[in-house]
Design an enzyme around this catalytic site. Structure first.
Site, PDB file in Angstrom:
ATOM      1  N   SER A  66      -9.053  -9.692  -6.648  1.00 43.39           N
ATOM      2  CA  SER A  66      -9.326 -10.881  -5.844  1.00 43.39           C
ATOM      3  C   SER A  66      -8.299 -11.992  -6.033  1.00 43.39           C
ATOM      4  CB  SER A  66     -10.734 -11.357  -6.185  1.00 43.39           C
ATOM      5  OG  SER A  66     -11.132 -12.382  -5.329  1.00 43.39           O
ATOM      6  N   ASP A 278      -8.041 -15.984   0.019  1.00 42.25           N
ATOM      7  CA  ASP A 278      -7.742 -15.530  -1.341  1.00 42.25           C
ATOM      8  C   ASP A 278      -7.076 -14.145  -1.275  1.00 42.25           C
ATOM      9  OD1 ASP A 278      -9.870 -13.785  -0.950  1.00 42.25           O
ATOM     10  OD2 ASP A 278     -10.636 -14.010  -2.980  1.00 42.25           O
ATOM     11  N   ASP A 280      -7.725 -11.031  -1.747  1.00 38.80           N
ATOM     12  CA  ASP A 280      -8.275  -9.849  -1.075  1.00 38.80           C
ATOM     13  C   ASP A 280      -9.050 -10.225   0.185  1.00 38.80           C
ATOM     14  OD1 ASP A 280     -10.343 -11.019  -2.520  1.00 38.80           O
ATOM     15  OD2 ASP A 280     -11.345  -9.116  -2.919  1.00 38.80           O
ATOM     16  N   GLY A 502     -18.559 -15.126 -15.223  1.00 40.02           N
ATOM     17  CA  GLY A 502     -18.838 -13.694 -15.116  1.00 40.02           C
ATOM     18  C   GLY A 502     -17.567 -12.886 -14.910  1.00 40.02           C
ATOM     19  N   THR A 503     -16.425 -13.552 -14.839  1.00 40.75           N
ATOM     20  CA  THR A 503     -15.183 -12.830 -14.558  1.00 40.75           C
ATOM     21  C   THR A 503     -14.075 -13.103 -15.567  1.00 40.75           C
ATOM     22  OG1 THR A 503     -14.275 -14.592 -13.183  1.00 40.75           O
ATOM     23  CG2 THR A 503     -15.632 -12.947 -12.067  1.00 40.75           C
ATOM     24  N   ARG A 508     -17.492 -22.303 -17.852  1.00 40.45           N
ATOM     25  CA  ARG A 508     -17.101 -23.208 -16.776  1.00 40.45           C
ATOM     26  C   ARG A 508     -17.948 -24.473 -16.797  1.00 40.45           C
ATOM     27  NH1 ARG A 508     -13.339 -20.354 -14.411  1.00 40.45           N
ATOM     28  NH2 ARG A 508     -13.719 -18.172 -13.891  1.00 40.45           N
TER      29      ARG A 508
HETATM   30  C1  16G Z   1     -16.663 -13.373  -8.330  1.00 38.31           C
HETATM   31  C2  16G Z   1     -17.687 -13.380  -7.240  1.00 38.31           C
HETATM   32  C3  16G Z   1     -17.779 -14.743  -6.621  1.00 38.31           C
HETATM   33  C4  16G Z   1     -18.064 -15.770  -7.683  1.00 38.31           C
HETATM   34  C5  16G Z   1     -17.080 -15.667  -8.802  1.00 38.31           C
HETATM   35  C6  16G Z   1     -17.516 -16.525  -9.949  1.00 38.31           C
HETATM   36  C7  16G Z   1     -18.233 -11.546  -5.784  1.00 38.31           C
HETATM   37  C8  16G Z   1     -17.726 -10.599  -4.765  1.00 38.31           C
HETATM   38  N1  16G Z   1     -17.346 -12.429  -6.225  1.00 38.31           N
HETATM   39  O1  16G Z   1     -15.396 -13.630  -7.808  1.00 38.31           O
HETATM   40  O2  16G Z   1     -18.816 -14.726  -5.699  1.00 38.31           O
HETATM   41  O3  16G Z   1     -18.010 -17.054  -7.160  1.00 38.31           O
HETATM   42  O4  16G Z   1     -17.009 -14.340  -9.262  1.00 38.31           O
HETATM   43  O5  16G Z   1     -16.662 -16.329 -11.002  1.00 38.31           O
HETATM   44  O6  16G Z   1     -19.382 -11.509  -6.177  1.00 38.31           O
HETATM   45  P1  16G Z   1     -17.007 -16.887 -12.437  1.00 38.31           P
HETATM   46  O7  16G Z   1     -18.284 -16.261 -12.875  1.00 38.31           O
HETATM   47  O8  16G Z   1     -15.812 -16.529 -13.239  1.00 38.31           O
HETATM   48  O9  16G Z   1     -17.141 -18.373 -12.271  1.00 38.31           O
HETATM   49 ZN    ZN Z   2     -11.724 -12.327  -3.319  1.00 41.45          ZN
END
Ligand code: 16G
Ligand code: ZN
Length: 531
Positions: A66, A278, A280, A502-503, A508
């Site tokens: 992404s 973004d 993707d 979550g990523t 945050r």
């Molecule tokens: C991912 C999610 C997006 C969310 C982001 C939060 C999908 C397809 N994408 O990119 O919706 O806003 O994570 O990221 O679900 P974070 O947990 O790192 O803040």
């Molecule tokens: Zn994306």
């Protein structure tokens, strides 16, 4: 047995080379690309198992990270209706990704048993990838995984994430469209052109749109689409990946939203609206600069309200009074937007946890569900009842009602209901702006955003933070929430929350207040409290 050969092959071709634990997060696995090959191979195995559990229906695999920078990559699975992988399978995915090569065979057998997959059924997996240089190798690993368990992979090459979701949905439900990239253009762009026939350009709307492609796949696809538009929209595309432009680096929707700065690589003209995608192309943010170079963001909340108010009006005009429209947001939604939605639009709004699967799910509760994250990820979903009702009015209603319902049918066709889609959203926004005959400043005038700030804090263990109430309150560590409450009350219009990402391995922080200075200060103080 033949499966023995499969696991020997896995060890040879896609060995697990790292002991770093990896987790299926909000949007699948995402990390440095060089840690992913065995993970993607194993997800190919899992996709086959999933397809069989779903009676041979097609499953999707998307290789992308992404909005992350080029060295990262990722993989996520798409369920048969084009939605995110069912949550209960995330743990299975994580287990399969982390076992040693020696245990892969027994763990796969365990999973097959646990989910009760009939391995004699056919299995079909659609594979797509973004533009990263590491993607082809990972897509090949995915296909190898699929073939290993005797599934049939179909590779789509470089596509946007939403195009892959769309194709999966179409493959499993042929009433939705044709499961190819061309089928996607036919439906979405075709609907847009149809509407432009019915709604000529008027008022302050003009057909020029600048686009920041984030040096990713979205700009490339818009470049294809551009050739089929005959003046209905004049796209001026930037950041298409040439000229040394780096994927998502100082450009793209996430950069624009979080830094509140215009992207590099884009020409600017006063008041000219720009759409920023973004990497993707599942997110889109609009903005413009005024004649003093001050930037105004038109984010996901803004797009949601624009679409919701237009659809509400069209539903009323078509006499479809029984259909309930609702909006879904997350804690990141600007307080200004939530106030506008409830007080002026008088539309019901629900707040859910971050992540598309949560928003999508909540939106399905309405006849017409509009969901958007402030970061620009969102779409509209319509119930069968809504579609049938609108189609019936388009056939049998009074003439004016018929016209409104007919437009709505095109609007529905232009929508990628499976997932947030920058390209589809772009056409939706352009349609509404055109229908209302307004330019970007007029759109901005509908309500005022509260100044806000996002920060990230690196901590020892981000999972020490847990939240409740759609992430708006934190329940641990003890005392943190009351500290945040104390800080917030000292600011006018203050609001703040913290949540583990979550990523990424960070916490945050989000804050808003009456002025930018105060929002910045509040965010900094809350970040301090997190340490
Ligand atoms: C991912 C999610 C997006 C969310 C982001 C939060 C999908 C397809 N994408 O990119 O919706 O806003 O994570 O990221 O679900 P974070 O947990 O790192 O803040
Ligand atoms: Zn994306």
């Amino acid at each position: 047995s033949s499966l023995r050969v499969v696991y020997a092959f896995a060890r040879e071709m896609h060995p697990k080379t790292s002991d770093v634990f990896i987790q299926y997060g909000t949007a699948g696995f995402r990390t440095k690309a060089n840690l992913l090959e065995h993970v993607v191979y194993r997800m190919g195995l899992l996709a086959v198992i999933r397809s069989r559990v779903k009676n041979g229906r097609t499953i999707g695999m998307m290789i992308t990270a992404s909005h992350n920078l080029e060295p990262d990559n990722g993989v996520k699975l798409v369920d048969p209706d084009g939605e995110m992988l069912e949550q209960s399978w995330e743990e299975i995915a994580t287990r399969l990704a982390n076992v040693s090569d020696n245990d892969l065979e027994s763990t796969t057998a365990e999973v097959i048993k646990e989910v009760n997959a009939d391995m004699a059924l056919k299995a079909s997996v659609f594979i797509g990838m973004d533009t990263r240089y590491t993607s082809p190798r990972l897509a090949a690993a995915a296909a190898n995984g699929v073939i290993a368990l005797k599934g049939t992979p179909k590779e789509f090459g470089i596509v946007t994430t939403p195009i892959l979701h769309f194709c999966v949905k179409c493959r499993n439900d042929n009433t939705y469209g044709t499961p190819t990239e061309e089928g996607y253009y036919e439906k979405i762009v075709g609907a847009f052109k149809n509407i432009r026939q019915k709604l000529p350009v008027s008022g302050d709307y003009n057909t020029t749109l600048y686009v920041d492609g984030a040096n990713g796949v979205g700009g490339k696809k818009l470049n294809i689409i551009k050739k089929s538009l005959d003046g209905e929209l004049d796209l001026k595309l930037f950041n298409l990946g040439g000229n040394g432009g780096k994927l998502n680096l100082n450009c793209g929707a996430d950069f624009v939203k979080v830094s509140q700065k215009p992207p590099v690589g884009v020409e600017h003209a006063p008041f000219q609206r720009v759409a920023s995608l973004d990497g993707d192309a599942d997110r889109i943010i609009y903005y413009f600069l005024d004649d003093q170079n001050v930037m105004y963001l038109l984010d996901g909340d803004r797009i949601a309200t624009l679409l919701a108010s237009y659809i509400t009006r069209q539903l009323a005009a078509s006499g479809a009074h029984t259909l309930r429209l609702g909006l879904v947001q997350t804690a990141y939604a600007n307080g200004g937007s939530t106030k506008y939605i409830t007080e002026e639009l008088k539309v019901p709004v629900s707040c859910v946890k971050t992540g598309v699967k949560h928003l999508h799910h909540a939106a399905l509760a309405y006849d017409v569900g509009v969901y958007f994250e402030a970061n620009g990820h969102g779409t509209v979903v319509y119930s069968d009842n809504a579609k049938k009702t609108i189609a019936r009015i388009a056939r049998e209603g009074e003439p004016e009602q018929r016209a409104a319902a007919d437009l709505l049918l095109n609007f529905i066709d232009m929508t990628n209901e499976t997932v947030g889609d920058a390209i589809s959203d772009l056409f939706l926004v352009e349609t509404v702006l055109c229908a209302r005959g307004i330019a970007a400043p007029h759109w901005l005038a509908s309500y005022q955003d509260l100044p806000c700030r996002q920060l990230k804090v690196t901590v020892q263990d981000r999972n020490a933070i847990s939240t409740t109430d759609a992430e708006r309150q934190c329940t641990s560590p003890e005392g943190l929430q009351s500290r945040i409450n104390e800080l917030v009350t000292t600011y006018k219009d203050g609001r703040a929350f913290v949540r583990p990402s979550g990523t990424e391995d960070v916490v945050r922080v989000y804050a808003e207040a009456d002025t930018q200075l105060n929002a910045d200060k509040l965010a900094a103080e809350v970040a301090q409290a997190v340490f």
